[in-house]
Write a protein that holds these residues in place. Structure first.
Motif, PDB file in Angstrom:
ATOM      1  N   PRO A   1      22.770  42.209  54.869  1.00  0.00           N
ATOM      2  CA  PRO A   1      22.868  41.973  53.414  1.00  0.00           C
ATOM      3  C   PRO A   1      24.317  42.105  52.990  1.00  0.00           C
ATOM      4  CG  PRO A   1      21.941  44.144  53.870  1.00  0.00           C
ATOM      5  CD  PRO A   1      22.029  43.446  55.188  1.00  0.00           C
ATOM      6  N   ILE A   2      24.712  41.361  51.970  1.00  0.00           N
ATOM      7  CA  ILE A   2      26.104  41.374  51.554  1.00  0.00           C
ATOM      8  C   ILE A   2      26.201  41.418  50.040  1.00  0.00           C
ATOM      9  CG2 ILE A   2      26.254  38.853  51.682  1.00  0.00           C
ATOM     10  CD1 ILE A   2      29.106  41.266  52.600  1.00  0.00           C
ATOM     11  N   PRO A   3      26.868  42.432  49.487  1.00  0.00           N
ATOM     12  CA  PRO A   3      27.063  42.485  48.032  1.00  0.00           C
ATOM     13  C   PRO A   3      28.214  41.576  47.615  1.00  0.00           C
ATOM     14  CG  PRO A   3      28.108  44.364  49.043  1.00  0.00           C
ATOM     15  CD  PRO A   3      27.451  43.591  50.165  1.00  0.00           C
ATOM     16  N   ASP A   4      28.525  41.560  46.335  1.00  0.00           N
ATOM     17  CA  ASP A   4      29.713  40.849  45.881  1.00  0.00           C
ATOM     18  C   ASP A   4      30.958  41.496  46.493  1.00  0.00           C
ATOM     19  OD1 ASP A   4      28.113  39.225  44.394  1.00  0.00           O
ATOM     20  OD2 ASP A   4      28.677  40.077  42.447  1.00  0.00           O
ATOM     21  N   VAL A   5      32.020  40.730  46.562  1.00  0.00           N
ATOM     22  CA  VAL A   5      33.268  41.218  47.132  1.00  0.00           C
ATOM     23  C   VAL A   5      34.393  41.010  46.125  1.00  0.00           C
ATOM     24  CG1 VAL A   5      32.527  40.745  49.494  1.00  0.00           C
ATOM     25  CG2 VAL A   5      33.792  38.995  48.222  1.00  0.00           C
ATOM     26  N   THR A   6      35.466  41.752  46.298  1.00  0.00           N
ATOM     27  CA  THR A   6      36.671  41.564  45.494  1.00  0.00           C
ATOM     28  C   THR A   6      37.768  41.042  46.415  1.00  0.00           C
ATOM     29  OG1 THR A   6      36.029  43.365  44.021  1.00  0.00           O
ATOM     30  CG2 THR A   6      38.323  42.649  43.950  1.00  0.00           C
TER      31      THR A   6
ATOM     32  N   PRO B   1      45.332  48.403  59.545  1.00  0.00           N
ATOM     33  CA  PRO B   1      44.365  48.781  60.582  1.00  0.00           C
ATOM     34  C   PRO B   1      43.673  50.120  60.342  1.00  0.00           C
ATOM     35  CG  PRO B   1      46.487  48.114  61.534  1.00  0.00           C
ATOM     36  CD  PRO B   1      46.705  48.358  60.079  1.00  0.00           C
ATOM     37  N   TYR B   2      44.154  50.890  59.368  1.00  0.00           N
ATOM     38  CA  TYR B   2      43.625  52.236  59.130  1.00  0.00           C
ATOM     39  C   TYR B   2      42.966  52.374  57.759  1.00  0.00           C
ATOM     40  CZ  TYR B   2      47.208  52.719  62.721  1.00  0.00           C
ATOM     41  OH  TYR B   2      47.987  52.546  63.833  1.00  0.00           O
ATOM     42  N   ALA B   3      42.907  51.299  57.018  1.00  0.00           N
ATOM     43  CA  ALA B   3      42.387  51.349  55.650  1.00  0.00           C
ATOM     44  C   ALA B   3      40.880  51.567  55.649  1.00  0.00           C
ATOM     45  CB  ALA B   3      42.740  50.045  54.929  1.00  0.00           C
ATOM     46  N   ASP B   4      40.320  51.720  54.478  1.00  0.00           N
ATOM     47  CA  ASP B   4      38.870  51.775  54.285  1.00  0.00           C
ATOM     48  C   ASP B   4      38.228  50.614  55.040  1.00  0.00           C
ATOM     49  OD1 ASP B   4      36.242  51.292  53.024  1.00  0.00           O
ATOM     50  OD2 ASP B   4      36.876  52.745  51.523  1.00  0.00           O
ATOM     51  N   ASP B   5      37.141  50.917  55.796  1.00  0.00           N
ATOM     52  CA  ASP B   5      36.510  49.884  56.617  1.00  0.00           C
ATOM     53  C   ASP B   5      35.990  48.711  55.804  1.00  0.00           C
ATOM     54  OD1 ASP B   5      37.038  51.579  58.684  1.00  0.00           O
ATOM     55  OD2 ASP B   5      34.945  51.978  59.212  1.00  0.00           O
ATOM     56  N   ARG B   6      35.790  48.898  54.521  1.00  0.00           N
ATOM     57  CA  ARG B   6      35.299  47.788  53.688  1.00  0.00           C
ATOM     58  C   ARG B   6      36.396  46.769  53.390  1.00  0.00           C
ATOM     59  NH1 ARG B   6      33.883  50.235  48.450  1.00  0.00           N
ATOM     60  NH2 ARG B   6      35.590  51.632  49.042  1.00  0.00           N
ATOM     61  N   LEU B   7      37.644  47.120  53.734  1.00  0.00           N
ATOM     62  CA  LEU B   7      38.781  46.266  53.418  1.00  0.00           C
ATOM     63  C   LEU B   7      39.251  45.532  54.667  1.00  0.00           C
ATOM     64  CD1 LEU B   7      40.957  45.402  51.313  1.00  0.00           C
ATOM     65  CD2 LEU B   7      42.339  47.312  52.174  1.00  0.00           C
ATOM     66  N   THR B   8      39.259  44.199  54.612  1.00  0.00           N
ATOM     67  CA  THR B   8      39.844  43.367  55.663  1.00  0.00           C
ATOM     68  C   THR B   8      41.055  42.660  55.084  1.00  0.00           C
ATOM     69  OG1 THR B   8      37.726  43.047  56.800  1.00  0.00           O
ATOM     70  CG2 THR B   8      39.451  41.429  57.219  1.00  0.00           C
ATOM     71  N   CYS B   9      42.150  42.683  55.849  1.00  0.00           N
ATOM     72  CA  CYS B   9      43.441  42.298  55.287  1.00  0.00           C
ATOM     73  C   CYS B   9      44.232  41.521  56.332  1.00  0.00           C
ATOM     74  CB  CYS B   9      44.183  43.580  54.890  1.00  0.00           C
ATOM     75  SG  CYS B   9      45.747  43.352  54.050  1.00  0.00           S
TER      76      CYS B   9
ATOM     77  N   ASP C   1      39.881  47.763  40.345  1.00  0.00           N
ATOM     78  CA  ASP C   1      40.691  48.981  40.255  1.00  0.00           C
ATOM     79  C   ASP C   1      40.763  49.699  41.596  1.00  0.00           C
ATOM     80  OD1 ASP C   1      41.139  48.467  37.600  1.00  0.00           O
ATOM     81  OD2 ASP C   1      39.575  49.837  36.873  1.00  0.00           O
ATOM     82  N   GLU C   2      39.625  49.784  42.284  1.00  0.00           N
ATOM     83  CA  GLU C   2      39.610  50.434  43.593  1.00  0.00           C
ATOM     84  C   GLU C   2      40.473  49.655  44.582  1.00  0.00           C
ATOM     85  OE1 GLU C   2      36.476  52.074  47.005  1.00  0.00           O
ATOM     86  OE2 GLU C   2      35.779  50.686  45.455  1.00  0.00           O
ATOM     87  N   LEU C   3      40.365  48.337  44.567  1.00  0.00           N
ATOM     88  CA  LEU C   3      41.150  47.523  45.482  1.00  0.00           C
ATOM     89  C   LEU C   3      42.645  47.688  45.213  1.00  0.00           C
ATOM     90  CD1 LEU C   3      41.507  45.420  47.678  1.00  0.00           C
ATOM     91  CD2 LEU C   3      41.067  43.641  45.972  1.00  0.00           C
ATOM     92  N   ARG C   4      43.025  47.659  43.962  1.00  0.00           N
ATOM     93  CA  ARG C   4      44.443  47.801  43.639  1.00  0.00           C
ATOM     94  C   ARG C   4      44.979  49.142  44.154  1.00  0.00           C
ATOM     95  NH1 ARG C   4      48.014  45.413  39.920  1.00  0.00           N
ATOM     96  NH2 ARG C   4      46.333  44.092  39.119  1.00  0.00           N
ATOM     97  N   ALA C   5      44.185  50.184  44.033  1.00  0.00           N
ATOM     98  CA  ALA C   5      44.616  51.494  44.533  1.00  0.00           C
ATOM     99  C   ALA C   5      44.774  51.470  46.060  1.00  0.00           C
ATOM    100  CB  ALA C   5      43.616  52.562  44.115  1.00  0.00           C
TER     101      ALA C   5
ATOM    102  N   SER D   1      46.784  38.111  42.827  1.00  0.00           N
ATOM    103  CA  SER D   1      45.489  37.696  42.284  1.00  0.00           C
ATOM    104  C   SER D   1      44.413  38.610  42.837  1.00  0.00           C
ATOM    105  CB  SER D   1      45.202  36.237  42.669  1.00  0.00           C
ATOM    106  OG  SER D   1      43.860  35.887  42.330  1.00  0.00           O
ATOM    107  N   ILE D   2      43.600  39.187  41.954  1.00  0.00           N
ATOM    108  CA  ILE D   2      42.474  40.030  42.344  1.00  0.00           C
ATOM    109  C   ILE D   2      41.262  39.573  41.541  1.00  0.00           C
ATOM    110  CG2 ILE D   2      41.503  42.356  42.351  1.00  0.00           C
ATOM    111  CD1 ILE D   2      44.276  43.474  42.740  1.00  0.00           C
ATOM    112  N   ARG D   3      40.187  39.205  42.236  1.00  0.00           N
ATOM    113  CA  ARG D   3      38.987  38.708  41.546  1.00  0.00           C
ATOM    114  C   ARG D   3      37.729  39.132  42.288  1.00  0.00           C
ATOM    115  NH1 ARG D   3      39.242  32.797  41.890  1.00  0.00           N
ATOM    116  NH2 ARG D   3      40.510  33.224  43.713  1.00  0.00           N
ATOM    117  N   ARG D   4      36.690  39.446  41.523  1.00  0.00           N
ATOM    118  CA  ARG D   4      35.391  39.793  42.099  1.00  0.00           C
ATOM    119  C   ARG D   4      34.500  38.559  42.054  1.00  0.00           C
ATOM    120  NH1 ARG D   4      32.646  44.515  43.322  1.00  0.00           N
ATOM    121  NH2 ARG D   4      30.381  44.482  43.059  1.00  0.00           N
ATOM    122  N   MET D   5      33.739  38.340  43.152  1.00  0.00           N
ATOM    123  CA  MET D   5      32.925  37.121  43.236  1.00  0.00           C
ATOM    124  C   MET D   5      31.845  37.288  44.303  1.00  0.00           C
ATOM    125  SD  MET D   5      35.656  34.686  45.259  1.00  0.00           S
ATOM    126  CE  MET D   5      36.891  34.957  43.975  1.00  0.00           C
TER     127      MET D   5
END
Length: 487
Positions: A231-236, A259-267, A289-293, A308-312
């Motif tokens: 299952p996949i929620p919305d992403v920012t 490589p050490y960030a929160d596992d929910r973040l791919t960059c 807000d969480e992503l920007r931090a 650019s930061i957007r939730r979708m």
């Protein structure tokens, strides 16, 4: 002349039944093996669709196979293998046509194409899905998205699920859910003997292990995969750019963070031939807000020129990642689009780059023959690193990031220069990198078996010898059997 000669050769080899197939494209009977007859949709030189059928995604290759069999079911695959073996015709399995060196086709070979086999069936509990090997990522994402689940696959919509999975497969969920092969639970495969086998953790477990990163076209022809779906929620999603001159500061901050960030973040980070720097990715489930931090280490390294930061919804994000990758037209159409000419290669960074490595990267980018030349870095860690390097055939679990060196051109006169730039860049970085990614296959990589498979190579060679002892599935960089590597 070549087309007419190849057609005559095919008809002579096929005999009367082959001539009937070439003219009428007789399908195989459901549930029955037709022995040494080709069944399915058969295309040979001289047929109206041959020129399109022989094309590869990379426009710099032009191969003329003896015939292309577009299989409609597993029996067509069985018949094609048996037909080719009986006549000594080399075979090349093909799904999405995306092999960088066009190994999925060859002159005077039988191409066994499974792209017409693309059914996606999701279990009632929405925990697993059976996906036929010819499905493209666009079709897979659409089918799974209808019931609110997905796979951690890539962003190019026309890539075939088969090749991507068998080589490992990383995408926008790699740090959250792992590689695509990590969600693989079983395969249905036709062996070199023309037999259908099923591999999972209980039956033929060594073949399942090899199918999780051992590369496509090595052991047999996969006709269906069973995946765990998620299952996949919305992403920012985010997209950042920096000016020329900021590369050293941004790369240093990125490698200490991504490589050490929160596992929910791919960059991912793109270093462009123009000198500009671009970074993009997504945060699963979190808000702006969480992503920007989380991105503060990058934002503090140098002032971005754009942000650019957007939730979708996740499906919308995948579409946008495809557009950023230059494949927006293909994302909106299920029809495969022929790609422009390109040369790509790869490596892995296991340690952070020091000042010498970064200076080398800057120098190589400054000599790029076009602004469209680049190197792209995908951060690992997270779910990728939680699996041991020998738990699957994919060996590069401990890398900090993958690197893909890329060049694109249209004018044929530019080919040698653009290829040389990619290869020179890769070689210049060898003191600071290790290995290579089999899905970015490159004929110029030295000691490619070790580069692709590392310490897993001996086990893969033994599995190759077990399931394909006669080397039916061979191409310039197929896994060699153990005897081929003995002194």
């Amino acid at each position: 002349m070549r087309s007419r000669s190849s057609r005559r050769q095919f008809l002579q080899m096929a005999g009367a039944s082959g001539a009937a197939l070439a003219a009428g494209l007789e399908p195989g009977a459901a549930g029955a093996v037709q022995g040494e007859r080709l069944t399915g949709r058969v295309v040979v030189p001289g047929d109206l669709g041959y020129e399109d059928a022989r094309e590869s995604y990379n426009g710099r290759f032009s191969r003329h196979p003896l015939a292309i069999v577009f299989c409609q079911n597993v029996n067509d695959v069985v018949n094609a293998i048996r037909w080719a073996r009986a006549r000594g015709v080399p075979v090349r399995p093909r799904s999405g046509r995306h092999c960088y060196e066009a190994y999925s086709t060859a002159d005077d070979a039988l191409v066994i194409d499974v792209s017409d086999m693309r059914t996606v069936r999701v279990a009632e509990d929405r925990r697993t899905a059976v996906i036929e090997a010819g499905a493209s990522l666009l079709h897979v994402y659409d089918s799974l998205g209808e019931v609110g689940v997905t796979l951690p696959a890539g962003s190019c919509p026309t890539v075939g699920v088969a090749g991507l999975t068998l080589g490992g497969g990383h995408g926008a969920l790699v740090r959250t859910l792992g590689l695509l092969c990590d969600s693989l639970r079983a395969v249905e495969m036709v062996t070199a003997a023309g037999e259908v086998i099923f591999a999972d953790e209980t039956h033929e477990p060594d073949l399942l292990w090899a199918s999780r990163g051992g590369g496509g076209g090595n052991f047999g022809i996969v006709t269906a995969f069973t995946f765990e779906v998620h299952p996949i929620p919305d992403v920012t999603v985010f997209d950042l750019s920096w000016r020329k001159g900021d590369l050293a500061q941004v790369l240093t901050a990125w490698q200490d963070f991504a490589p050490y960030a929160d596992d929910r973040l791919t960059c991912g980070l793109s270093l462009l031939g123009s000198g500009r720097v671009r970074c993009g990715g997504q945060l699963v489930g979190g808000g702006a807000d969480e992503l920007r931090a989380l991105l503060d280490p990058l934002l503090s390294a140098a002032a971005p020129t754009s942000l650019s930061i957007r939730r979708m919804p996740y499906m919308q994000a995948i579409g946008e990642f495809a557009e950023l990758g230059g494949d927006a037209d293909a994302w909106t159409s299920p029809v495969r689009q022929t790609q422009r000419k390109f040369k790509n290669t790869s490596a892995y960074a296991y340690e952070p780059f020091g000042s010498d490595a970064i200076a080398t990267m800057i120098a190589e980018l400054e000599r790029a023959p076009s602004p469209r030349c680049l190197v792209h870095l995908n951060a690992y860690g997270g779910a990728v690193a939680r699996i041991a390097p020998d738990a699957t055939a994919f060996p590069h679990r401990e890398a900090l990031c993958s690197m893909q060196y890329q060049s694109y051109w249209e004018d044929p006169r530019d080919e040698a220069r653009f290829i040389a730039w990619v290869d020179h860049f890769r070689r210049a970085m060898l003191p600071y990198t290790r290995g290579a990614y089999v899905n970015y296959i490159d004929i110029l990589v030295e000691d490619w078996p070790t580069a692709y498979y590392g310490a897993n190579l001996p086990r893969l060679a033994a599995i190759k010898a077990k399931y394909d002892p006669d080397g039916v599935f061979s191409f310039p960089q197929s896994i060699p059997p153990p005897s081929a590597r003995e002194p």
